[in-house]
Structures are given as C-alpha cells and as structure tokens.
Design an enzyme around this catalytic site. Structure first.
Site, PDB file in Angstrom:
ATOM      1  CB  THR A 252      -0.963   0.010   1.207  1.00  0.00           C
ATOM      2  OG1 THR A 252      -1.747   1.215   1.183  1.00  0.00           O
ATOM      3  CG2 THR A 252      -0.234  -0.097   2.530  1.00  0.00           C
TER       4      THR A 252
ATOM      5  CG  HIS B 299       3.663 -11.078  17.253  1.00  0.00           C
ATOM      6  ND1 HIS B 299       4.632 -12.034  16.985  1.00  0.00           N
ATOM      7  CD2 HIS B 299       4.251 -10.227  18.127  1.00  0.00           C
ATOM      8  CE1 HIS B 299       5.722 -11.774  17.669  1.00  0.00           C
ATOM      9  NE2 HIS B 299       5.527 -10.679  18.377  1.00  0.00           N
TER      10      HIS B 299
END
Length: 523
Positions: free
Chosen positions: A439, A496
C-alpha cells in the site's frame, strides 16, 4: 394464468433453502415485489418478493421446511384469474417468473426485449447494488456498451448491454440492492414490441399511501413508523446486542440494511445502543450546527467491515525500516524516457519495490503465508495485492504469480491493474487471492504509516514518501561524511500469530539490502 413462486438459487454453490417465515397467508393480496416469504441458506438470509401482483392462492411448503432450489413453494394468481389447481403447478425458472403488468385480465402479453439481470460476479456474491444508470428509459444502446454500474462486496464494475436496441424499461433504481439474477432492465431490439410496464423513476421517494414494498417488523415503533429490515439484519442485531431503533435506515422507506448495521458496528461497536426515551426533553435543545449526512456507499461499508474484522482477527505488530533509494532514483532518472518509449509503460518506483518484495519473500516464505483454521498455509505462489486509492474508496487488485514475472512484467501488470481499477474494468478474480499486500501512501507525502493487514495475508508493507535527507556515510576506512541521499520509510505490518519479530526484521533487512544494492536489469 397462475404464477409459480420458486425457492430461488441465491448463489452458484447454494442448492437448498429453508422457509423461515411466510409474510402472507393463503388468500392474501400481494403486490409485485412485495416480500412474500423469508428464507435462510448456508450463506445468506433474505426476503423473497412476489414476482407478480395478485392473490396468494396456494402455499405448498410450510414454515421450517428445507427444499431444493427451483422447488415450487407457492402459487400467486394474478388479478382477474381463477386459482389453478395444485396439480397444475409446474416448476418455473427465475427468468420465467417475470411480472405481468398489473390489471391484466387475460393471458400475459408477449413482452418483447432482452432481460438484463444483476450478474453474479463471483461464486460467493449473492447481491449487488446499482450505483448508477448510464442510460435512461428510451435511450439507444449498443451491444457491449456500458448500461449501468454496480457495487458488490468484492468489486465495482460497469455492466454492458448484451444486445443492441433501446432501453424500454428500468426496473431497479439507483441505490437499490437486489439479489443476483434479478431482472433490472429490458432492452428492446429493433422490430420487437416494447415492454408495456412503465419505466421506473430513478430513486424517487415513495408516497405514504403506496403499498408497502418491504415487510414490516413486529418490533417497537419509532416516531410512529414501524421498523423495516431483513431477517439477516435482525439476526446481526441480536448477535451484537443492538437496538434497531437506534440505527438509521438508508434503504427504501427507511429500511435498515446490512450495510447500516456494519457501519454502526464499525463506528460504535456491539451493544452500544440504548432504547429511545419515550419522554420528551424538559426543554428544547439549542439548534445543532448544520451538517451533511451522507450514507456510506457499499464499497465504503465493506471496507469498514473488513478493517474491523482484520483488527479483531490479527494481533498487529509493525516494524519500520528506512531505505536509501539513491541508487534506484538515479537509475530511474537515466532510464525512464527510454523505458516508456520502448515498452509503452511508465517507469515508476513500484516495480522496483515489488521486485525486491518478491525476492525477499522467496527467502522468507513465512511472511507470504496465511493462518487458516489453526494451520499455517505456505502459499505456492506470491500473489501481490497492490492497493489503489479511488475517489470512491480503496480496491486491491492482485498481481498473480509475481515470482514468475520479470521486472518488465511486474511493471506492466501493476500499471494495467491500476488503470482498470480506476475505470471499473476489473474482474472479481483480479481482486482476490492475495498472499501479500503493498500500500503506497507515499504519493501523498507521508513520513510513514502503520497499515492494517489485508486478510487472509499475514503481512502488509506500507510505502511512504521519498525525500532527500542529510545522511552520515561511513567508508571502508571508517571515515564519516555527510551526503544528500534519497530516503524512504517502509513499514511492515504483520500478524504476530504467524510471524515472529525476528523473521519480520530479517525479511525487512533483506528487502532493504536488495533496494540499496540494486543490480538487476530492468528491460
């Protein structure tokens, strides 16, 4: 003659549906497009409208029963017709159930023309919103000429006319959301009789005396009006402890839509409503400052939903690296004129970044993986999502099998997808299947951004503004000098659950090394 009402097919992979509620009983009058019964499938709950105006002469399937698609569940006898015996019922396709004009006293007229339906843009898409009619009733239209624009939960697109002729009827106004395969217009070809049903006025407010086009809920009233919504909306409200009286409906006649609930959840969260007080305030409040209230577009509502879902699903961690892009800046300046002249595509920084990402992902495949149903899926290919900012929202077309493309191939694919995103020419398959996303907010001059992961990816890379900065350079002998360099921040957002901080940093260090030491041919 009587019209069979069937269990509709709400999606390509749906083969049955359950009738959860009949909104009319045998003998009741029903208007064309008025909700007749509610169904539930494994993908969607919906209200099914009557295909014609008349009397519900027979109910063949009771509430709670599950039947195959295309099963006849009821018979509606049009005004002036005698009810047909049950044995005369035959299974009709959705296209065979088109409405006969109200007031017809004999056999339905033979309506000329080609039916234009809401297309099914992908297997999982069951409805679409008409955002704009590009033609009006009476306009000529060429074969393959864009006829109307639609928005779905995956893609915005222009829908072309399948034939040349004249738009003789528009059945669905701008802003309306209808199931796939719903007839939205009629195009009459040369020599055909025009449809006798008058064209639909676009998005005009309905008079209060008009027959209701949607079922009314048996719920508390709000300012003298009864709430209107679908079974899906009511279920969403129940699951999230929402009071529907506190949600503004943007649909027809104030109907509360799925998008209204999604917007409410995105902005206020679940269980955030309280019942409307019945007592009037003791004293009138000071007038509020004038403001503009604009309903969310379908694309905006879907973006809101996806962002909330991603933050809920993935524990986000971000790491930021500053990269010296001076070598690439100088290379681009030397080669951009030749590159565009020779290949017909502008030489931007994005293919350099994409090529470095692909190479680094090849060395650290965990960053290209997805966590699905408790297992880590290592993808065979690298499918790069490239976020494209549009005036009406954000879309992420995908460069598939990026690892098999040359620098020139990446440049061409990125330019092509971006252009077709802006002109609404993308196909549904071109905005799905991503394994890693880029992005670029740097075009707006930011220092760095912390992006939200584009599910089901495990990582997303935000590209920030390219700026000249004074940097301390150390030579082989340890001597320091200050030099003006072209620097750029890159922020990796990662899940994570899947990616450890060490792996994320190793990936970013490799990515930085490739860009700063660029030595590849660009074609």
């Amino acid at each position: 003659m009587p019209t069979d009402v069937i269990m509709p097919q709400m999606g390509e992979s749906i083969f049955e549906g359950t009738i959860t509620k009949w909104l009319k009983k045998a003998g009741d009058a029903v208007h064309k497009d008025e909700p007749l019964f509610e169904i539930s499938t494994d993908k969607v709950d919906a209200e099914i409208p009557s295909p014609v105006a008349g009397v519900l002469s027979e109910i063949k399937v009771p509430e709670g029963a599950t039947v195959q698609v295309n099963t006849v569940v009821a018979v509606v006898t049009e005004s002036g017709e005698a009810a047909a015996p049950a044995s005369a019922a035959t299974i009709a396709s959705p296209q065979a159930q088109l409405a006969t004009p109200q007031g017809s006293q004999s056999a339905p007229p033979q309506v000329g023309g080609t039916e234009i339906v809401m297309p099914q843009m992908a297997e999982s898409i069951v409805e679409g919103t008409i955002t704009k009619w590009l033609k009006k009733a009476g306009d000529a239209v060429e074969k393959d000429e864009p006829l109307f624009e639609i928005s779905t939960d995956k893609v915005d697109a222009e829908i072309p006319s399948p034939v040349a002729g004249v738009v003789s009827e528009i059945r669905v106004p701008e802003g309306a959301t209808v199931p796939t395969n719903t007839v939205v217009a009629i195009v009459t070809q040369s020599g055909e009789a025009a449809a006798s049903v008058p064209a639909l006025a676009p998005a005009a407010p309905q008079a209060q005396s008009a027959p209701a086009q949607v079922a009314e809920l048996a719920t508390p009233e709000m300012e003298g009006k009864r709430l209107r919504s679908s079974p899906l909306v009511r279920r969403m409200a129940q699951e999230n402890s929402l009071d529907l009286r506190q949600i503004a409906g943007t649909g027809s006649d104030g109907r509360i839509t799925k998008e209204d609930v999604i917007l409410h959840l995105a902005t206020r969260g679940p269980g955030s409503t309280s019942p409307t007080p019945s007592a009037a305030p003791a004293a009138p409040k000071a007038p509020m400052a004038p403001s503009q209230v604009v309903p969310m577009t379908k694309m905006r509502a879907i973006i809101a939903q996806r962002m909330v879902e991603s933050m809920r699903i993935s524990p986000h961690v971000h790491t930021v690296y500053k990269v010296d892009m001076t070598r690439i800046v100088r290379l681009r300046e030397r080669q951009k004129a030749r590159f565009e002249q020779q290949h017909g595509v502008k030489l931007t920084y994005m293919p350099f970044i994409a090529a470095a990402v692909v190479e680094a992902l090849g060395k650290f495949p965990i960053v290209n993986a997805s966590l699905i149903d408790g297992s880590i899926h290592y993808h065979r290919n690298i499918n790069l999502g490239i976020a494209v900012a549009l005036p009406w929202g954000l879309i992420v077309p995908v460069v598939r099998q990026a690892e098999e493309r040359s620098f020139l191939g990446l440049a061409r694919a990125i330019a092509d997808l971006a252009e077709r995103a802006r002109t609404k020419k993308l196909l549904p398959d071109e905005v799905s299947g991503n394994t890693f996303t880029l992005t670029n907010s740097g075009i707006f001059g930011d220092e760095f951004s912390t992006p939200i992961i584009n599910q089901p990816d495990s990582a997303i890379l935000a590209i920030s503004g390219l700026k000249k900065e004074a940097e301390v350079l150390t030579d082989a002998e340890g001597n320091d000098t200050i030099s003006i360099r072209s620097m750029e921040h890159f922020c990796l957002g990662f899940d994570h659950r899947t990616i450890d901080g060490a792996d994320a940093c190793k990936f970013m260090a490799e990515f930085k090394k490739i860009l700063e030491g660029w030595d590849k041919e660009i074609g």
